[in-house]
Design an enzyme around this catalytic site. Structure first.
Site, short mmCIF file in Angstrom:
data_model
loop_
_atom_site.label_atom_id
_atom_site.label_comp_id
_atom_site.label_asym_id
_atom_site.label_seq_id
_atom_site.Cartn_x
_atom_site.Cartn_y
_atom_site.Cartn_z
N HIS A 1 25.97 12.83 92.20
CA HIS A 1 25.21 13.91 92.35
C HIS A 1 25.03 14.56 90.91
O HIS A 1 25.78 14.90 90.28
CB HIS A 1 26.21 14.91 93.05
CG HIS A 1 27.07 14.70 94.26
ND1 HIS A 1 26.11 14.71 95.61
CD2 HIS A 1 28.17 13.96 94.72
CE1 HIS A 1 26.87 14.23 96.64
NE2 HIS A 1 27.92 14.02 96.09
N HIS B 1 29.59 10.91 103.37
CA HIS B 1 30.98 11.10 102.53
C HIS B 1 31.92 11.01 103.83
O HIS B 1 31.58 11.50 104.98
CB HIS B 1 30.99 12.39 102.22
CG HIS B 1 30.28 12.80 100.99
ND1 HIS B 1 29.60 13.78 100.80
CD2 HIS B 1 30.42 11.95 99.94
CE1 HIS B 1 29.07 13.87 99.45
NE2 HIS B 1 29.48 12.79 98.90
N HIS C 1 33.76 7.12 99.56
CA HIS C 1 35.30 7.26 99.38
C HIS C 1 36.23 6.65 100.35
O HIS C 1 37.10 5.68 100.03
CB HIS C 1 35.50 8.68 99.43
CG HIS C 1 34.79 9.56 98.57
ND1 HIS C 1 34.78 9.45 97.01
CD2 HIS C 1 33.88 10.52 98.65
CE1 HIS C 1 34.09 10.23 96.48
NE2 HIS C 1 33.40 10.97 97.70
N ASP D 1 29.86 9.46 91.03
CA ASP D 1 29.86 10.67 92.06
C ASP D 1 29.66 11.83 91.23
O ASP D 1 28.53 12.42 90.72
CB ASP D 1 31.32 10.43 92.55
CG ASP D 1 31.32 11.73 93.59
OD1 ASP D 1 30.56 12.64 93.88
OD2 ASP D 1 32.49 11.70 94.51
#
Length: 449
Positions: A65, A234, A271, A322
């Site tokens: 991100h 996610h 994750h 991330d």
């Protein structure tokens, strides 16, 4: 400054996937691919670009991100949880425009190139103007990211993200309105107008099961399937999301995704932290990938995901930075092993070769580029060189270079980054963005206000 290309690069030491080989010449074709790999070349061929140190395939940052880079050094103060951190992140997202996002992402991607990253998976969900009004070009923000990667000299897979709700049955609120297209069909119509190019692929993402209603998950999955595009999501980053999913649907997030056709070999769960045994079996059995982001997962106190069990079950592993608490894929690889040591109180869950594979070949595959991440004929000529004479890496024999790279080196030890046969970083200096710290400082100030 322009990029320099060589027809041949001579590598003092090269990691060839299973071992380190001294004296390797790589011939590069006009289309930016490796034409030949010649071992046993004790001296550099005439005119070759000389890369002293350990050269490995370019690193793949499978989860980014870019705007989170503006939070570094500010959200580490005080106590809290993922959910309090998220409120600060939303405030920064609110300040982004296509112009400021281009400047910030260009600087962040340049930082990645300095860290040896040649390909980034950008999990992109800041689509519209504040309040949710589309820009004149509905893909202005995504185009800014694609152009930023080109300006920084790296490849990008833009994972355009469906983000439609604040939670199970809740409409987007406040800062989230600019993330939403309203429906998955509207998302699909907008993202279909994005076009890939030589350095850029277009993929898809489901932000999370809380952000895309269950009845619309299949629309996103179908869009990716029709285009054979990567699909990321996610998954089970927080136990609160698992609990809410159980309350709303009577099943785990992994089971919900499976019910709606989201899982599969082109899909990567990011994750995958709080999983049941059945979840692990589902992910492995469908060869759904797992992207671990250890530096962010520890920074946000998320927990340690069951990476060993996932891989054993059949889920390929990749790595991402991330939120960019640090940008260092070598640290991500090292942290995955060290986290598992802390949890299990035993050592040696992955070899250095296996960890580098997660950071290279398997990461590129997760981003839709199975032709990258290897030093072999036909692969993209994307590679990075790590110094073996820094204060961190000096001492071990070069034949132990793979272990040195994973367990001692950092992003600061990257000396060269080559993308498509062209030098993007030379002797630790970015050839397109020569003053990366100033670019970062200026662009972060612009979005933080």
């Amino acid at each position: 400054m322009s990029l320099t290309a060589h027809k041949t690069y001579w590598l003092e030491h090269a990691w060839l996937g299973t071992h380190v080989e001294p004296g390797v010449a790589l011939d590069v074709s006009a289309d930016g691919r490796i034409a030949a790999v010649r071992t046993g070349t004790g001296t550099p061929p005439p005119g070759a670009g000389i890369l002293r140190g350990l050269t490995i395939p370019g690193l793949a940052n499978a989860h980014s991100h870019a705007f989170h880079r503006a939070l570094r050094g500010t959200v580490q103060v005080g106590s809290g949880t993922f959910w309090t951190w998220r409120e600060i992140m939303y405030r920064v997202a609110q300040n982004l425009t296509p112009d400021t996002y281009f400047a910030l992402a260009r600087a962040v991607y340049a930082e990645m190139a300095l860290a040896g990253i040649t390909n980034v998976g950008e999990f992109h969900y800041v689509h519209h103007a504040p309040g949710g009004t589309p820009y004149a070009d509905p893909n202005a923000m995504g185009e800014a990211l694609i152009e930023a990667a080109a300006a920084a000299g790296i490849r990008i897979t833009l994972l355009d993200t469906a983000y439609l709700s604040a939670g199970f049955g809740e409409a987007p609120s406040g800062h989230q309105r600019r993330f939403s297209d309203g429906t998955a069909d509207a998302w699909a119509e907008r993202v279909s107008a994005l076009k890939g190019r030589e350095h850029a692929l277009i993929g898809a993402a489901i932000h999370s099961v809380r952000a895309v209603p269950a009845g619309q998950l299949a629309t996103v999955a179908r869009w990716a399937q029709e285009r054979q595009a990567p699909l990321h999501v996610h998954l089970s980053e927080q136990t609160a999301e698992n609990d809410a999913c159980q309350a709303a649907h009577g099943r785990t997030p992994t089971q919900l995704l499976a019910d709606h056709g989201v899982l599969g070999p082109r899909t990567t769960g990011v994750h995958n932290t709080h999983l049941t045994d059945a979840d692990i079996a589902l992910l492995g059995g469908t060869t759904t990938g797992t992207c671990m982001c250890p530096t962010t997962e520890r920074d946000l106190a998320d927990g340690i995901g069951p990476a060993v069990r996932l891989q054993h079950a059949g889920s390929p592993l990749s790595l991402g930075s991330d939120s960019h608490a640090v940008i260092d894929l070598l640290e991500e690889a090292r942290a995955m092993e060290l986290n598992e040591r802390l949890r299990s109180r035993t050592r040696g869950h992955w070899t250095a070769n296996a960890l580098l594979t997660a950071a290279t070949a398997d990461g590129h595959a997760a981003l839709g580029r199975p032709d990258a991440g290897r030093l072999e004929p036909g692969a993209l000529a994307d590679f990075t060189t790590i110094a073996l004479d820094s204060v961190r890496t000096a001492g071990p024999l070069p034949r132990l270079g793979a272990e040195t790279a994973v367990f001692a080196a950092t992003a600061s030890d990257v000396r060269h980054t080559v993308v498509g046969g062209r030098h993007v970083v030379r002797d630790g200096v970015h050839t397109l963005v020569p003053d990366v710290p100033s670019a970062l400082a200026e662009s972060i100030a612009a979005v933080r206000g």
